[in-house]
Design a protein around this motif. Structure first.
Motif, short mmCIF file in Angstrom:
data_model
loop_
_atom_site.label_atom_id
_atom_site.label_comp_id
_atom_site.label_asym_id
_atom_site.label_seq_id
_atom_site.Cartn_x
_atom_site.Cartn_y
_atom_site.Cartn_z
N HIS A 96 45.04 41.74 35.73
CA HIS A 96 44.58 43.60 35.65
C HIS A 96 43.97 43.24 37.82
O HIS A 96 42.48 42.12 37.46
CB HIS A 96 43.29 43.70 34.53
CG HIS A 96 44.60 43.86 33.26
ND1 HIS A 96 45.09 42.90 32.65
CD2 HIS A 96 44.36 45.37 32.82
CE1 HIS A 96 46.25 43.67 31.54
NE2 HIS A 96 45.39 44.70 31.70
N ILE A 97 44.48 44.58 38.29
CA ILE A 97 43.67 44.40 39.24
C ILE A 97 42.94 44.78 39.97
O ILE A 97 43.01 46.96 39.66
CB ILE A 97 44.62 43.62 40.64
CG1 ILE A 97 45.45 43.42 40.15
CG2 ILE A 97 44.52 43.81 41.81
CD1 ILE A 97 46.65 42.37 41.09
N LEU A 98 41.74 44.82 41.01
CA LEU A 98 40.52 46.09 40.53
C LEU A 98 40.86 46.10 42.46
O LEU A 98 40.03 44.98 42.43
CB LEU A 98 39.36 45.99 40.66
CG LEU A 98 38.54 47.00 40.97
CD1 LEU A 98 38.79 48.43 40.97
CD2 LEU A 98 37.48 47.24 40.86
N ILE A 99 41.50 46.95 43.28
CA ILE A 99 41.43 46.78 44.66
C ILE A 99 40.25 47.31 45.06
O ILE A 99 39.98 48.58 44.63
CB ILE A 99 42.50 47.69 45.67
CG1 ILE A 99 44.15 47.20 45.21
CG2 ILE A 99 42.26 47.40 47.28
CD1 ILE A 99 44.72 47.68 45.94
N VAL A 129 37.35 52.42 45.77
CA VAL A 129 36.77 52.53 47.17
C VAL A 129 34.87 52.97 47.63
O VAL A 129 34.86 53.30 46.87
CB VAL A 129 37.68 53.50 48.33
CG1 VAL A 129 38.26 53.66 48.39
CG2 VAL A 129 37.66 54.86 47.75
N LEU A 130 34.94 52.40 48.59
CA LEU A 130 33.37 53.23 48.58
C LEU A 130 33.29 54.43 49.24
O LEU A 130 32.86 55.60 49.06
CB LEU A 130 32.56 52.16 49.79
CG LEU A 130 30.65 51.87 50.17
CD1 LEU A 130 30.22 53.10 48.63
CD2 LEU A 130 30.47 52.02 51.46
N LEU A 131 33.65 54.55 50.30
CA LEU A 131 33.89 56.25 51.31
C LEU A 131 35.36 56.95 50.94
O LEU A 131 36.77 56.34 51.21
CB LEU A 131 33.50 55.68 52.57
CG LEU A 131 32.71 55.17 52.47
CD1 LEU A 131 32.40 54.52 54.89
CD2 LEU A 131 31.52 56.22 52.15
N LYS A 142 45.03 58.30 44.86
CA LYS A 142 44.27 58.85 44.79
C LYS A 142 42.95 57.81 43.64
O LYS A 142 43.36 56.82 42.68
CB LYS A 142 44.62 59.74 42.78
CG LYS A 142 43.16 60.46 41.85
CD LYS A 142 43.41 61.25 41.24
CE LYS A 142 42.02 61.68 41.30
NZ LYS A 142 41.42 61.36 40.72
N PRO A 143 41.86 57.12 43.77
CA PRO A 143 41.23 56.10 43.20
C PRO A 143 40.67 56.54 41.81
O PRO A 143 40.69 57.16 42.22
CB PRO A 143 40.20 55.71 44.73
CG PRO A 143 40.39 56.87 45.97
CD PRO A 143 41.45 57.79 45.64
N ASP A 144 40.27 54.94 41.57
CA ASP A 144 39.85 54.96 40.06
C ASP A 144 38.53 55.48 40.04
O ASP A 144 37.57 55.97 38.98
CB ASP A 144 40.43 54.23 39.41
CG ASP A 144 42.05 53.82 39.12
OD1 ASP A 144 42.41 54.37 38.88
OD2 ASP A 144 42.32 53.37 40.04
#
Ligand code: IMP
Ligand code: MG
Length: 186
Positions: A96-99, A129-131, A142-144
């Protein structure tokens, strides 16, 4: 070009990273279907500070950390040519990966990385993503989790660079594209 006005202060970044950490903790915590030890995969070098601060803000027993070094930018321009994907190892299958990345711009980096991770057999791929730049991403991503949505401008600091410079600025600043055009002082 030089760093111009402050877009996000240290305090704003810190507060938002704490919120993201709490939300990510809830998601990967014991109750969720993803209650397996996540692998936080930081995209270097831009995500260096964000990854470190995010890891301090999450409260999970079993987190693994890995980094991938990807690059597509030369100066303030995306070349569309992503280098570094091959370096991803065998440790991806079933994970389970969180980029974790600094910024979503055209979407090329994150879509290519997510696709590659799925191809390597990742059980789940999420993106933080931060930004996120308010623009039409060339490739829909679409970032989570997103820290801040910002205008479509080039920013530096807190890990983000312009050709390797300004990464260590504490705040996130807008790169002043006109500064180089100013006549030098007499
Ligand atoms: P994308 O593939 O166009 O979405 O670009 C993502 C990568 O380009 C990010 O991970 C950053 O490393 C870099 N990047 C995009 N926009 C900026 C910016 O405004 N400042 C610094 N780096 C940026
Ligand atoms: Mg990057």
């Amino acid at each position: 070009m030089t760093p111009g006005r402050i877009l996000l202060t240290q305090a704003q970044i810190r507060a938002r990273v704490r919120q993201l950490g709490r939300s990510i903790t809830r998601h990967y915590g014991g109750q969720s279907p993803h209650g397996k030890s996540p692998l936080f995969l930081g995209v270097m070098n831009g995500a260096l500070f964000f990854l470190g601060d995010l890891l301090r803000a999450v409260d999970l027993d079993h987190v693994e950390i890995s980094c991938v070094r990807l690059a597509s930018y030369v100066g303030a321009r995306s070349t569309g040519n992503l280098r570094g994907l091959d370096a991803l190892g065998d440790s991806i299958a079933g994970r389970h990966i969180l980029i974790v990345d600094d910024i979503l711009d055209t979407g090329r980096t994150l879509s290519a990385l997510a696709a590659r991770l799925k191809k390597l057999g990742a059980a789940d791929v999420k993106i933080c993503v931060l930004l996120e730049k308010r623009r039409t991403h060339e490739i829909p991503v679409k970032p989570d989790w997103t820290g801040f949505k910002i205008a479509d401008q080039f920013v530096v600091g807190y890990g983000l660079d312009y050709d390797g410079r300004y990464r260590t600025l504490k705040q996130i600043r807008v790169l002043d594209q006109n500064a180089a055009l100013d006549p030098p002082p007499l």
